[in-house]
Write a protein that holds these residues in place. Sequence first.
Motif, PDB file in Angstrom:
ATOM      1  N   LEU A  82      -5.076  -1.535   0.089  1.00 29.78           N
ATOM      2  CA  LEU A  82      -5.117  -1.132  -1.317  1.00 29.78           C
ATOM      3  C   LEU A  82      -6.534  -0.717  -1.717  1.00 29.78           C
ATOM      4  O   LEU A  82      -7.516  -1.364  -1.332  1.00 29.78           O
ATOM      5  N   GLU A  83      -6.626   0.350  -2.502  1.00 31.38           N
ATOM      6  CA  GLU A  83      -7.911   0.749  -3.050  1.00 31.38           C
ATOM      7  C   GLU A  83      -8.389  -0.316  -4.032  1.00 31.38           C
ATOM      8  O   GLU A  83      -7.579  -1.018  -4.644  1.00 31.38           O
ATOM      9  N   PRO A  84      -9.711  -0.455  -4.213  1.00 32.77           N
ATOM     10  CA  PRO A  84     -10.236  -1.508  -5.103  1.00 32.77           C
ATOM     11  C   PRO A  84      -9.586  -1.511  -6.485  1.00 32.77           C
ATOM     12  O   PRO A  84      -9.307  -2.579  -7.041  1.00 32.77           O
TER      13      PRO A  84
ATOM     14  N   ARG B 225      -6.613  -0.828  -7.287  1.00 32.56           N
ATOM     15  CA  ARG B 225      -5.206  -1.222  -7.248  1.00 32.56           C
ATOM     16  C   ARG B 225      -5.011  -2.670  -6.803  1.00 32.56           C
ATOM     17  O   ARG B 225      -3.898  -3.172  -6.783  1.00 32.56           O
ATOM     18  N   ARG B 226      -6.097  -3.345  -6.450  1.00 34.48           N
ATOM     19  CA  ARG B 226      -5.976  -4.732  -5.995  1.00 34.48           C
ATOM     20  C   ARG B 226      -5.585  -5.643  -7.159  1.00 34.48           C
ATOM     21  O   ARG B 226      -6.044  -5.462  -8.287  1.00 34.48           O
TER      22      ARG B 226
ATOM     23  N   ALA C 179       0.806  -1.215   0.000  1.00 29.69           N
ATOM     24  CA  ALA C 179       0.000   0.000   0.000  1.00 29.69           C
ATOM     25  C   ALA C 179       0.842   1.269   0.000  1.00 29.69           C
ATOM     26  O   ALA C 179       0.302   2.371  -0.159  1.00 29.69           O
TER      27      ALA C 179
ATOM     28  N   ASP D  67      -5.184  -5.310   2.427  1.00 24.10           N
ATOM     29  CA  ASP D  67      -6.401  -4.627   2.879  1.00 24.10           C
ATOM     30  C   ASP D  67      -6.287  -3.116   2.769  1.00 24.10           C
ATOM     31  O   ASP D  67      -7.305  -2.407   2.825  1.00 24.10           O
TER      32      ASP D  67
END
Length: 405
Positions: A328-330, A332-333, A293, A326
């Motif tokens: 990471l923004e959606p 960037r997952r 992250a 957990d």
Amino acid sequence: MPNPATPERTAAVLVGVDLGAPNFDHDLEELGLLAETAGMQPVARLTCRRQAPDAALFVGSGKAEEIRALAETEGATEVLFDQALSPVQQRNLERAIGLPVNDRTLLILEIFAQRARSHEGKLQVELARLQYLSTRLVRRWSHLERQQGGIGGRGGPGETQIELDRRMIGDAIKRTKDRLVKVKRQRQTQRRQRERRETFNISLVGYTNAGKSTLFNALVKARAYAADQLFATLDTTTRQLYLGDGQGGGRSVSLSDTVGFIRDLPHGLVEAFEATLQEAADADLLLHVVDAANPHHLEQIDEVQRVLHEIGAAEVPQLLVFNKLDGLEPGRRPHVLKDSMALDGRELTRVFVSARTGEGLPLLRAELAARVPAAAHEDLSLSQAEGAPAPIGHNHGSHPREANE
């Protein structure tokens, strides 16, 4: 408006000089975290750009005056530089600014001194601090440079006080080194014992605050201290990790949590922590934990690789563990939790996990189990004390080849 520090915390001005390095921290974010970890409160930040450091004042006389005015306005009582200062530069800056001036190196040393808990860790920090102090006598003891002739413990006839101080520090360095040699011998004995058992050794390495201790606790259900701060733990902790079913199933391995790395880690600390860092060099597998992250995680990976080269651990097989999934923004997952990444000419397996929520940990355990050779023994003592010297050993077979997907 000034942002005064609380009564128990030193108010500090942070200064960074961009000398053209590719990873210059313009926001001085990491220096600010170091200062807060050491119990200080940053009240102002100032950066400037130079082609080369000024020999006398590092930043030049004009910028030194600007720092002095800023510190006065903000009510600061100390100035911290993000780069290492020479003793002469440090002394001249203090005279120009009128406040104590310290650098990143001393800040890291102070944090290590606060956090070391084991006997070995305290010895290592003390050695690094003494070595640093020995170069600063020209600054800290300048008021004692008058002649102090005398006999016995006061020094020989005509010996200056600064010469006496330097000799005393030299004696202290020798004593500390001798004590660390004994610690190293103890580790060598333990290493031979582990080699006879053919214990498979895994070490957690990574940039400080990447979540190594949290991952360690999640894997072995230990209670090693973990916090969202730099250098939360310094002393190596080792536990038995049972890998369950699989190719290495039913077998236990040795898992060690080691001190985190950081940009510009003082060379004296690398030398002083040789015995602890030897954990990584003598491991059969390194779990390189990365804060996925963190927007600067690629630079942090490069710094860890640099230190691994310095301590002779560059050739040890690595498994990349991208932690804090957990955070990471959606958008960037990752699409999959296991892939590969090129690093230093090698294609390394990468596993994404969240040590905090447990996501991806079963996949990580399965990957570890697949890498443990069948010859690995499972007789690691469960009585390994927290913070005790970690078992060190080599797998006598070939290292498992890095997976390549």
